[in-house]
Motif scaffolding. Structure first.
Motif, PDB file in Angstrom:
ATOM      1  N   UNK A 236       0.836  -1.198   0.000  1.00 16.00           N
ATOM      2  CA  UNK A 236       0.000   0.000   0.000  1.00 16.00           C
ATOM      3  C   UNK A 236       0.879   1.259   0.000  1.00 16.00           C
ATOM      4  N   UNK A 237       0.319   2.412  -0.382  1.00 15.01           N
ATOM      5  CA  UNK A 237       1.113   3.645  -0.376  1.00 15.01           C
ATOM      6  C   UNK A 237       1.649   3.986   1.014  1.00 15.01           C
ATOM      7  N   UNK A 238       2.904   4.437   1.052  1.00 14.85           N
ATOM      8  CA  UNK A 238       3.535   4.920   2.279  1.00 14.85           C
ATOM      9  C   UNK A 238       4.033   6.335   2.023  1.00 14.85           C
ATOM     10  N   UNK A 239       3.654   7.260   2.902  1.00 13.63           N
ATOM     11  CA  UNK A 239       4.082   8.649   2.773  1.00 13.63           C
ATOM     12  C   UNK A 239       4.776   9.078   4.055  1.00 13.63           C
ATOM     13  N   UNK A 240       5.802   9.914   3.925  1.00 17.12           N
ATOM     14  CA  UNK A 240       6.536  10.433   5.071  1.00 17.12           C
ATOM     15  C   UNK A 240       6.653  11.947   4.957  1.00 17.12           C
ATOM     16  N   UNK A 241       6.269  12.643   6.031  1.00 17.46           N
ATOM     17  CA  UNK A 241       6.508  14.085   6.138  1.00 17.46           C
ATOM     18  C   UNK A 241       7.422  14.282   7.345  1.00 17.46           C
ATOM     19  N   UNK A 242       8.561  14.878   7.099  1.00 18.05           N
ATOM     20  CA  UNK A 242       9.622  15.009   8.093  1.00 18.05           C
ATOM     21  C   UNK A 242       9.783  16.492   8.423  1.00 18.05           C
ATOM     22  N   UNK A 243       9.391  16.857   9.640  1.00 16.10           N
ATOM     23  CA  UNK A 243       9.439  18.253  10.046  1.00 16.10           C
ATOM     24  C   UNK A 243      10.655  18.557  10.908  1.00 16.10           C
ATOM     25  N   UNK A 244      11.226  19.748  10.723  1.00 15.36           N
ATOM     26  CA  UNK A 244      12.378  20.179  11.511  1.00 15.36           C
ATOM     27  C   UNK A 244      12.298  21.688  11.710  1.00 15.36           C
ATOM     28  N   UNK A 245      13.080  22.180  12.651  1.00 17.84           N
ATOM     29  CA  UNK A 245      13.097  23.626  12.892  1.00 17.84           C
ATOM     30  C   UNK A 245      14.002  24.330  11.895  1.00 17.84           C
ATOM     31  N   UNK A 246      15.199  23.793  11.700  1.00 20.73           N
ATOM     32  CA  UNK A 246      16.178  24.400  10.804  1.00 20.73           C
ATOM     33  C   UNK A 246      16.621  23.381   9.752  1.00 20.73           C
ATOM     34  N   UNK A 247      17.211  23.890   8.680  1.00 18.01           N
ATOM     35  CA  UNK A 247      17.702  22.995   7.636  1.00 18.01           C
ATOM     36  C   UNK A 247      18.712  21.994   8.177  1.00 18.01           C
ATOM     37  N   UNK A 248      19.571  22.451   9.108  1.00 20.98           N
ATOM     38  CA  UNK A 248      20.618  21.548   9.601  1.00 20.98           C
ATOM     39  C   UNK A 248      20.064  20.436  10.492  1.00 20.98           C
ATOM     40  N   UNK A 249      18.779  20.533  10.895  1.00 22.27           N
ATOM     41  CA  UNK A 249      18.176  19.464  11.693  1.00 22.27           C
ATOM     42  C   UNK A 249      17.799  18.246  10.856  1.00 22.27           C
ATOM     43  N   UNK A 250      17.796  18.401   9.539  1.00 22.10           N
ATOM     44  CA  UNK A 250      17.367  17.311   8.652  1.00 22.10           C
ATOM     45  C   UNK A 250      18.531  16.351   8.436  1.00 22.10           C
ATOM     46  N   UNK A 274      11.415  27.322  10.757  1.00 25.29           N
ATOM     47  CA  UNK A 274      12.048  28.609  11.031  1.00 25.29           C
ATOM     48  C   UNK A 274      11.808  29.595   9.890  1.00 25.29           C
ATOM     49  N   UNK A 275      11.376  30.795  10.250  1.00 23.95           N
ATOM     50  CA  UNK A 275      11.113  31.821   9.233  1.00 23.95           C
ATOM     51  C   UNK A 275      12.388  32.306   8.567  1.00 23.95           C
ATOM     52  N   UNK A 276      13.530  32.107   9.236  1.00 25.63           N
ATOM     53  CA  UNK A 276      14.792  32.626   8.705  1.00 25.63           C
ATOM     54  C   UNK A 276      15.462  31.678   7.713  1.00 25.63           C
ATOM     55  N   UNK A 277      14.887  30.488   7.541  1.00 24.79           N
ATOM     56  CA  UNK A 277      15.502  29.507   6.649  1.00 24.79           C
ATOM     57  C   UNK A 277      14.897  29.582   5.249  1.00 24.79           C
ATOM     58  N   UNK A 278      15.711  29.219   4.254  1.00 21.36           N
ATOM     59  CA  UNK A 278      15.202  29.039   2.900  1.00 21.36           C
ATOM     60  C   UNK A 278      14.964  27.544   2.691  1.00 21.36           C
ATOM     61  N   UNK A 279      13.739  27.196   2.347  1.00 25.86           N
ATOM     62  CA  UNK A 279      13.391  25.786   2.178  1.00 25.86           C
ATOM     63  C   UNK A 279      12.179  25.702   1.258  1.00 25.86           C
ATOM     64  N   UNK A 280      12.071  24.599   0.521  1.00 29.84           N
ATOM     65  CA  UNK A 280      10.960  24.458  -0.431  1.00 29.84           C
ATOM     66  C   UNK A 280       9.620  24.532   0.269  1.00 29.84           C
ATOM     67  N   UNK A 281       9.507  23.925   1.440  1.00 29.50           N
ATOM     68  CA  UNK A 281       8.251  23.920   2.193  1.00 29.50           C
ATOM     69  C   UNK A 281       8.510  24.492   3.577  1.00 29.50           C
ATOM     70  N   UNK A 282       7.812  25.551   3.901  1.00 25.64           N
ATOM     71  CA  UNK A 282       7.993  26.224   5.180  1.00 25.64           C
ATOM     72  C   UNK A 282       6.729  26.060   6.018  1.00 25.64           C
TER      73      UNK A 282
END
Length: 536
Positions: A236-250, A274-282
């Motif tokens: 069956x389909x498996x989806x993952x959403x991985x949330x972090x505060x900063x880019x370096x947390x990933x 974090x509002x100060x980070x550049x990321x595709x999804x904020x």
């Protein structure tokens, strides 16, 4: 005076620590902690529970020469059934931990990997002695302590339950004791003590779409779950959403990609808050969840490990949907309010915070749409939320999942004594069913509970024990069942078939028996409720 702590040292090198209350013997405290030190009399007359006290003060109680001589007592031998500790003690128990069936066992481990994955995350790899004796469910955790330390921390496995080495993700916390140890003192080759497995957050058996949600080092148990899904060939389909505060947390992105390639239908992405980070999804994970893609309009099962605000936000989001998922399982880190500096900013499964006092509490709640139960133990809260079907459907579906889980844990550990005991409990429960009717429902409920509870007690895992106790299956059966009510055909035989499946170490047979028994239990309850309504 504080309550004495007694360290029980078994012949195989495993140690367990118990707290002894006032006017309590060592054997009573051990049994409360579900450590089965053998005894025959409790009167100081047989000597079965004789052990040797290396250190500590105690009142030795009464005994006869046939049990222990005065010379032995002078040398430091004690009878655990008669000994009342006055101070902390170290007691050598002349048996192995397996014989004592200690459940959650302490393993000696050696550090094989210490890698700073990012500014916020340390990866810890450990090789366990007697690795073959450790069975855990993906999502569970271990209590980890440096040697000769006065503290431990709880970390979820990030590795597969088939890996030779175990891995964990630790949140870097300035001022945290474990953080200091791992970054300033520890080195590859050093020893650790690990106790477990612990926890009631784990992957259930279900052939449904799955959504995995991870926050920070809450990625660890999600990786273990993902690994198991890949191993099982989940279709069956498996989806993952991985949330972090900063880019370096990933972290661990390559591993996620590698596991995803083994699955038939997998997709994932990251979200940075974090509002100060550049990321595709904020923003937050709930800002990017799609009811169709991720939840399949309610058909998916959801697993989340992360900090309390994330768990609460997802709970509210799911509850507000027109078609919320039928099952939502979560674990959040709940650090002590008085935790050491920097340790109270929990981020899921690997935060370096001082654990709360390890007491188990179970909480229930319900509303028009759902029913929930949570189990808090130490620094963890594991919970499950189910759509509000009938109460019996919710209870017995939860029991089905827990029972399959605990069977997976123990199926290779149960000995002839365990299986004989289960057989006896099954036969006792079945005595109160005649011709598919309850002959004595009160006695049946008690005996049935003893049967179903046995494996949870045998596990030695307080969270799973309380998850079972918190189901309220006994309570609802007492409310609805009466003598003479019909039982669905084959329900009693299922008890015996369950034991046979365990004897054969056949987990697929266990799953089949437990699933059909659950369906019969729900059918029996629904029929009883309807009949009772007609009568009254």
């Amino acid at each position: 005076m504080s309550q004495p702590q007694v360290t029980l040292a078994f012949e195989d090198g495993v140690t367990r620590m118990i707290t002894v209350e006032e006017d309590q013997t060592i054997i009573d405290a051990a049994y409360k902690a579900r450590i089965n030190i053998p005894f025959d009399c409790r009167d100081g007359a047989c000597g079965t529970c004789k052990a040797f006290c290396e250190t500590g003060e105690y009142e030795e109680g009464e005994f006869i020469d046939e049990a222990m001589t005065e010379d032995e007592a002078d040398e430091g031998y004690i009878l655990n059934c008669q000994t009342f500790p006055i101070s902390d003690m170290l007691v050598q128990v002349p048996m192995t931990s397996a014989q004592a069936k200690t459940g959650a066992t302490t393993f000696a481990g050696e550090i094989t990997e210490l890698e700073r994955l990012s500014e916020s995350t340390v990866k810890l790899g450990v090789k366990l002695e007697n690795r073959e004796n450790l069975s855990f469910l993906p999502g569970q955790y271990m209590n980890i302590a440096p040697p000769n330390s006065d503290f431990h921390r709880s970390y979820s496995f990030s590795s597969s339950n088939n890996d030779d080495h175990c891995t964990f993700l630790v949140k870097y916390t300035p001022g945290g004791k474990m953080t200091h140890y791992l970054t300033e003192e520890a080195k590859v080759g050093d020893k650790l003590n690990l106790t477990g497995p612990m926890g009631s957050f784990f992957l259930r058996d279900a052939d449904k779409p799955i959504l995995l949600l991870a926050g920070g080092t809450g990625l660890a148990p999600v990786l273990s779950i993902l690994d198991k899904l890949a191993e099982n060939g989940h279709s069956q389909p498996v989806r993952l959403i991985y949330g972090a505060t900063f880019n370096h947390d990933i972290v661990e992105t390559e591993r996620i990609e590698a596991l995803g390639e083994k699955l038939a239908d997998f997709d994932w992405f990251t979200v940075v808050s974090s509002e100060d980070e550049e990321h595709e999804r904020k923003g937050y994970v709930t800002d990017h969840m799609d009811p169709q893609e991720h939840l399949h309009e309610g058909d998916a099962e959801v697993y989340l490990c992360g900090p309390p605000p994330m768990v609460e936000a997802v709970r509210v989001y799911l509850n507000d949907l027109d078609n919320p998922p039928s099952n939502f399982y979560y674990e959040k880190f709940t650090p002590n309010a008085n935790a050491e500096s920097g340790a109270a900013t929990g981020s899921g499964s690997g935060t370096d915070a001082a654990p709360k006092e390890e007491e188990v509490t179970v909480t229930h709640s319900s509303d028009e749409k759902s029913k929930s139960m949570s189990v808090s133990y130490g620094d963890r809260e594991s919970g499950e939320i189910h759509l509000a079907k009938t109460e019996s459907e919710v209870i017995f579906e939860a029991l089905r999942a827990l029972e399959i889980g605990v069977a997976r844990l123990l199926i290779n550990q149960l000995d002839d004594e365990d299986l004989d005991k289960l057989q006896q409990l099954a036969e006792k429960a079945n005595k109160y069913i005649h011709n598919d009717e309850f002959a004595d429902v009160t006695r049946f409920i008690d005996a049935n509970n003893d049967f179903h509870e046995y494996l949870f007690d045998r596990s030695g895992n307080p969270s799973m024990q309380q998850a079972y106790a918190g189901l309220r299956n006994v309570e609802i059966m007492q409310e609805q069942l009466e003598d003479g009510f019909q039982v669905q055909p084959g329900l009693a035989q299922d008890h015996l078939d369950f034991v046979q499946a365990l004897k054969g170490k056949d987990i697929e047979a266990v799953k089949e028996v437990v699933s059909r028994h659950s369906a019969k239990a729900v059918g029996t309850m629904n029929t009883a409720i309807e009949k009772k309504a007609q009568i009254h």
